[in-house]
Enzyme design. Structure first.
Site, PDB file in Angstrom:
ATOM      1  N   ASP A   1       0.857  -1.188   0.000  1.00  0.00           N
ATOM      2  CA  ASP A   1       0.000   0.000   0.000  1.00  0.00           C
ATOM      3  C   ASP A   1       0.888   1.232   0.000  1.00  0.00           C
ATOM      4  OD1 ASP A   1      -2.415  -1.417   0.139  1.00  0.00           O
ATOM      5  OD2 ASP A   1      -2.389  -1.492   2.318  1.00  0.00           O
TER       6      ASP A   1
ATOM      7  N   ASP B   1      -7.173  -1.199  -4.350  1.00  0.00           N
ATOM      8  CA  ASP B   1      -8.227  -0.731  -3.440  1.00  0.00           C
ATOM      9  C   ASP B   1      -9.060   0.348  -4.118  1.00  0.00           C
ATOM     10  OD1 ASP B   1      -7.116  -2.397  -1.486  1.00  0.00           O
ATOM     11  OD2 ASP B   1      -5.890  -0.791  -0.655  1.00  0.00           O
TER      12      ASP B   1
END
Length: 169
Positions: free
Chosen positions: A122, A141
Site C-alpha cells: 500500500d 483498493d
C-alpha cells in the site's frame, strides 16, 4: 468488441495498473514513514507500507490459518463466482459490467500480492483535514472502491429507469 474479450481486457488492465504501480513503489521508495513523499503538500502523500491484513490492516493480527481462510481462500472463491456471474449474465448493463470488472481486477491483484509476497503493498495516503483522512491504500483498493461506487450508481440509475418505464405502462 466481443463481450468476453472486453471483460478480460478490463480485468487485466486493472491488475496491470496496480501491479506496475507496486513495482515502481517497491523499487523507488523507502519502506515506512521515512520515505514518504508529499505529492500535494500534506494532503496527498506516498508512504510505502506492507499490509498483512485486509482493508486498513484489519485481520493482520489473526492467526495464520484464519488469515489464509479469510484473506486468501474466501476472496478467491468470491472472485471466481463474480467472474462466472459477469460472464454468464448477459443482461448486465455496461456500467455494472465495468464496475464488476474493476472489483474483480483489484481483488485479484491484492490476492496475487498475498500469494507471492505474503502481504499487500500500500502507498497512497490522503489527509484533507477533519474527518476526511484515509488509511494507506493502493490502486487495487481504488479499483474495488470505484467499482462499488459504479455499482451503486448503476443500481440507482437502473431502478429509476425501471420506475419510469413502469409509470408509462
Amino acid at each position: 468488441m466481443n463481450r468476453n474479450l472486453f471483460i478480460t481486457l478490463l480485468i487485466i488492465f486493472n491488475i496491470a495498473i496496480d501491479q506496475i504501480s507496486k513495482i515502481i513503489v517497491r523499487s523507488t521508495m523507502v519502506k515506512g514513514g521515512k520515505g514518504q513523499m508529499n505529492v500535494l503538500k500534506d494532503y496527498f502523500q506516498l508512504i510505502w507500507v506492507e499490509n498483512k491484513g485486509a482493508f486498513l490492516g484489519m485481520g493482520s493480527d489473526m492467526n495464520p490459518t484464519l488469515r489464509l481462510i479469510f484473506l486468501l481462500i474466501l476472496p478467491t472463491i468470491v472472485l471466481g463466482y463474480v467472474i462466472y456471474y459477469i460472464v454468464k449474465t448477459k443482461e448486465l448493463d455496461r456500467l455494472s459490467l465495468i464496475a464488476f470488472c474493476c472489483i474483480v481486477g483489484g481483488g485479484i491483484s491484492n490476492v496475487f500480492d498475498r500469494i507471492v509476497f505474503g502481504q499487500v503493498t500500500d502507498f497512497f495516503f490522503i489527509d484533507l483535514g477533519g474527518v476526511f483522512r484515509t488509511g494507506i491504500f493502493n490502486v487495487a483498493d481504488l479499483s474495488v472502491t470505484t467499482g462499488m461506487i459504479l455499482l451503486l450508481f448503476s443500481g440507482i440509475f437502473n431502478n429509476k429507469k425501471s420506475k419510469d418505464v413502469s409509470k408509462e405502462v
